[in-house]
Design an enzyme around this catalytic site. Structure first.
Site, mmCIF file in Angstrom:
data_model
loop_
_atom_site.group_PDB
_atom_site.id
_atom_site.type_symbol
_atom_site.label_atom_id
_atom_site.label_comp_id
_atom_site.label_asym_id
_atom_site.label_seq_id
_atom_site.Cartn_x
_atom_site.Cartn_y
_atom_site.Cartn_z
ATOM 1 N N GLU A 75 0.813 -1.213 0.000
ATOM 2 C CA GLU A 75 0.000 0.000 0.000
ATOM 3 C C GLU A 75 0.852 1.271 0.000
ATOM 4 O O GLU A 75 0.526 2.236 -0.679
ATOM 5 C CB GLU A 75 -0.928 -0.004 1.231
ATOM 6 C CG GLU A 75 -1.931 1.129 1.277
ATOM 7 C CD GLU A 75 -2.978 1.070 0.168
ATOM 8 O OE1 GLU A 75 -3.076 0.018 -0.506
ATOM 9 O OE2 GLU A 75 -3.688 2.075 -0.038
ATOM 10 N N ASP A 76 1.969 1.258 0.720
ATOM 11 C CA ASP A 76 2.710 2.508 0.931
ATOM 12 C C ASP A 76 3.991 2.648 0.110
ATOM 13 O O ASP A 76 4.611 3.701 0.132
ATOM 14 C CB ASP A 76 3.104 2.627 2.422
ATOM 15 C CG ASP A 76 1.895 2.895 3.305
ATOM 16 O OD1 ASP A 76 0.831 3.230 2.740
ATOM 17 O OD2 ASP A 76 2.013 2.762 4.538
#
Ligand code: MN
Length: 734
Positions: A75-76
């Protein structure tokens, strides 16, 4: 937390841990997160490391620990699922993917959407419970560092934790996790309440610190004397559960009886019951506070004995008695079973309920029946709520105990008001039946329905109650309006005019009412006189006048009743004809053994068929009341005056008995004649008749009547009620 510390921790409970794998994950995540920072200013990498560390406390397997280290990478960072699959294998790739999906759900975290999110969340991850464990650890670390997050975001995150994650931990049997999540969240969700309760707990402890030691010592001594080795731990209730209890029960801190508790930990189940025996012999137990969760474990596999005793210094002490193993399960729940360790041989034979629950869940998902899964598992997470679905799949959250009525109003007020039936899971059930989690509810509606007023007391939700109240009020108004219309139309006919809505509408200002319906309802309620309505439309109409402007006798004469207020008729000959003044001999009653005079109670008397009671008055005699007579309440505290009496009468007797009825009629010519005719035609004798006037359009008549028996009386009443001029006919004292 450093990388080597993490590896150390894992090795402590799993000597065969794959050290190289753990190190590769660390290096990969470190590179991926690069120079990213946490809100605290720490390097981002500190977060996944701490999350992994939390999971080592639960002694989880390598794959879970690695997934924790990698959990935010997709996600990051630039990392991809494919890359993780390639470097760490499919199993770990799945776990990280599951966590990524949940992260994305977090972004849509509006309050109303939470239940729906929870459903998706669980569906997304239930194929592997380890995803959920990492998620909980992730949330725990985020809560531990929440004070670094901008204040405006904190309350929302805290609330979400209380709503979803803490109950989830509890459902999985992880009490330590749950308590810490609640504690951390409560600080930010209600800082002032947290502050107050914590301070009071500190005060409580400093005041009773020596007491705690005293109780602890006494418990230990007693148990030791009985030859039991017990680990005694004093324990204060947590601020959040104190707050919840105070809120739920609306009580003050002082009224809480279970702030102080002790945990008694032994080795075996047998010792648990031995300890219980010693404790209950030494101190009196508080009724209703004993729970044996050993013989009947909770659904999350929690086992323990709970009891409350009145302790050495006369204060209530809550005790939890359990074995070491039970204590582990209580604290760590699912994780305590070390489900995912490879050594299947180890721990076989002890398949916990939690494990069964999980396995069933996973099996159901594998069988491709997610609805069934929803019904049986996820929804039990929120014990005080039920989640139901519309046929289109919309989720409706209701408080526990809610019925289809609440459901209908939750969907839409119009649906609630017109509901006539419902189908739950495709089967027709009563609207009043309580709903269950996962029910699919279809409301059957019909046009022009009015919800019964009784629903108001059955509905659980405020929305439903308010809507039902509004709607019944409206229905009553409509009834009055209908009656008012009838009265007005007749009044116009008497005046030789034709009634039209339009003309009355034009005259509204003269009647000082905003709408036509208001006028109709006011006439129906007797607030406006129908003659005044005629005059408002035809100002030069000189006919009927109000009593405040008397014009003497009208053409309607006696039976018009307009002037009849306060009038008493004595119907001539009624008594002589059939029924002489009732005397003690004439009242055929059994159960009286004296010669005392017997008479009927004033206002109504009693007729055969009534259940009757005799009331003895010294020096006067016995008075007979029908059992429903409100006058009997005056004798409630004098049981010695009550006599059990019965009728002594045969079928087909020819004796009349007095009763009193009250009849409310529309006031128009011929009404009294109609009433007298109905009673006469039905073989009733009118003794006296008193007319009172609640308003100009209505008259109330109080009629003393003589009848053969209760059946006869009821027949007369129902004949009266059938007359259009009669708005009400009831027995007095009935
Ligand atoms: Mn995270």
């Amino acid at each position: 937390m450093r990388q080597y510390e993490l590896v150390e921790r894992v090795r402590r409970y799993n000597p065969h841990a794959d050290e190289a794998l753990l190190n590769r994950a660390y290096v990969y995540a470190m590179k991926a997160h690069g120079s990213q920072k946490r809100a605290s200013g720490d390097p981002y990498m500190s977060h996944p490391l701490e999350v992994a560390a939390i999971l080592t406390e639960l002694k989880l397997d390598d794959a879970t620990i690695v997934a924790a280290v990698l959990h935010d990478t997709i996600e990051d960072t630039e990392a991809t699922r494919e890359e993780i699959d390639r470097l760490f294998g499919h199993e770990i790739g799945e776990l990280v993917d599951g966590l990524t999906k949940i992260r994305r759900l977090d972004l849509v975290s509006k309050k109303a959407a939470q239940a729906e999110n929870l459903r998706k969340l669980l569906l997304a991850v239930s194929s592997d419970i380890r995803v959920l464990l990492v998620k909980l650890a992730d949330r725990l670390h985020n809560m531990r560092t929440l004070h670094f997050v901008p204040p405006e975001k904190r309350a929302r995150i805290a609330e979400e934790t209380l709503d979803i994650y803490a109950p989830l931990a509890g459902r999985m049997g992880m009490q330590s996790m749950r308590e810490e999540l609640e504690d951390l969240a409560f600080r930010h969700f209600r800082p002032d309440a947290y502050e107050t309760i914590s301070k009071r707990l500190v005060d409580f402890f400093s005041e009773s610190g020596s007491l705690v030691t005293k109780i602890e010592t006494e418990l230990r001594d007693r148990l030791q004397a009985a030859g039991l080795k017990v680990d005694v731990k004093g324990r204060l209730k947590k601020p959040y559960s104190i707050w919840r209890k105070m809120e739920r029960k609306s009580i003050s801190f002082e009224q809480l009886s279970d702030i102080l508790g002790f945990r008694l930990i032994v080795n075996t189940v047998e010792e648990c019951y031995a300890v219980l025996g010693v404790v209950h012999r030494a101190w009196p137990s508080v009724p209703g506070r004993f729970k044996d969760y050993i013989s009947t474990p909770k659904q999350n596999d929690y086992r323990s004995i709970h009891t409350t005793v009145v302790g050495p210094s006369r204060q209530r002490v809550e005790l939890q008695i359990r074995s070491i193993e039970m204590n582990e399960i209580a604290d760590y729940g699912i994780a305590a079973h070390a489900l995912y360790k490879d050594d299947a041989a180890n721990g076989v034979g002890h398949e916990s309920r939690a494990y069964t629950w999980l396995r069933r869940t996973v099996e159901q998902l594998a069988e491709g029946d997610p609805e069934e899964f929803l019904e049986h598992t996820k929804l039990e997470l929120f014990h005080d709520q039920v989640f139901c679905f519309t046929p289109k799949g919309r989720l409706i959250a209701l408080p526990r105990g809610a019925t289809a009525i609440d459901f209908a109003y939750a969907v839409h007020t119009v649906v609630g008001n017109s509901a006539v039936g419902c189908k739950v899971n495709g089967r027709i059930v009563p609207l009043l039946a309580p709903l269950h989690n996962g029910d699919e509810v279809e409301i059957v509606c019909a046009e022009g329905q009015v919800p019964p007023a009784a629903w108001e007391s059955i509905a659980v939700t405020g929305k439903a109650r308010a809507a039902i109240r509004r709607s019944t009020r409206e229905a009553v108004r409509k009834q009055y309006a209908g009656l008012g219309r009838r009265i007005i139309e007749r009044a116009f006919v008497r005046a030789g005019k034709t009634y039209e809505d339009e003309r009355l509408k034009a005259a509204l200002p003269r009647l000082a009412r905003p709408t036509l319906d208001d006028v109709l309802a006011a006439v129906g309620r007797g607030e406006i006189y129908s003659g005044d309505v005629v005059r408002a439309v035809y100002p030069d109409y000189k006919g009927e006048r109000t009593i405040s402007q008397p014009t003497g006798k009208t053409e309607a004469g006696w039976f018009g009743l307009k002037q009849a207020e306060g009038l008493v008729f004595k119907v001539p000959g009624a008594q002589q004809e059939s029924n002489p003044e009732p005397s003690s001999q004439a009242i055929p009653i059994r159960g009286i053994e004296s010669d005392l005079p017997v008479k009927f109670a004033p206002n109504g008397g009693a007729v055969p068929g009534d259940r009757i009671i005799g009331i003895l008055t010294k020096g006067e005699g016995i008075t007979i009341y029908p059992i429903q007579s409100p006058s009997l309440m005056a004798f409630d505290d004098q049981p010695e005056r009550w006599l059990d009496v019965r009728w002594d009468i045969e079928e087909g007797h020819r004796q009349r008995f007095p009763a009193q009825i009250s009849v409310t009629v529309i006031n128009e010519p011929g009404t009294l004649a109609q009433i007298a005719t109905v009673i006469g035609e039905n073989d009733g004798n009118i003794d006296t008749l008193t007319v009172t006037g609640p308003s100009q359009d209505f008259r109330e008549m109080l009629i003393d009547i003589e009848v053969w028996d209760l059946k006869h009386l009821n027949a007369i009443l129902s004949q009266l009620r059938m007359r259009p001029v009669v708005s009400k006919a009831d027995r007095v004292n009935g």
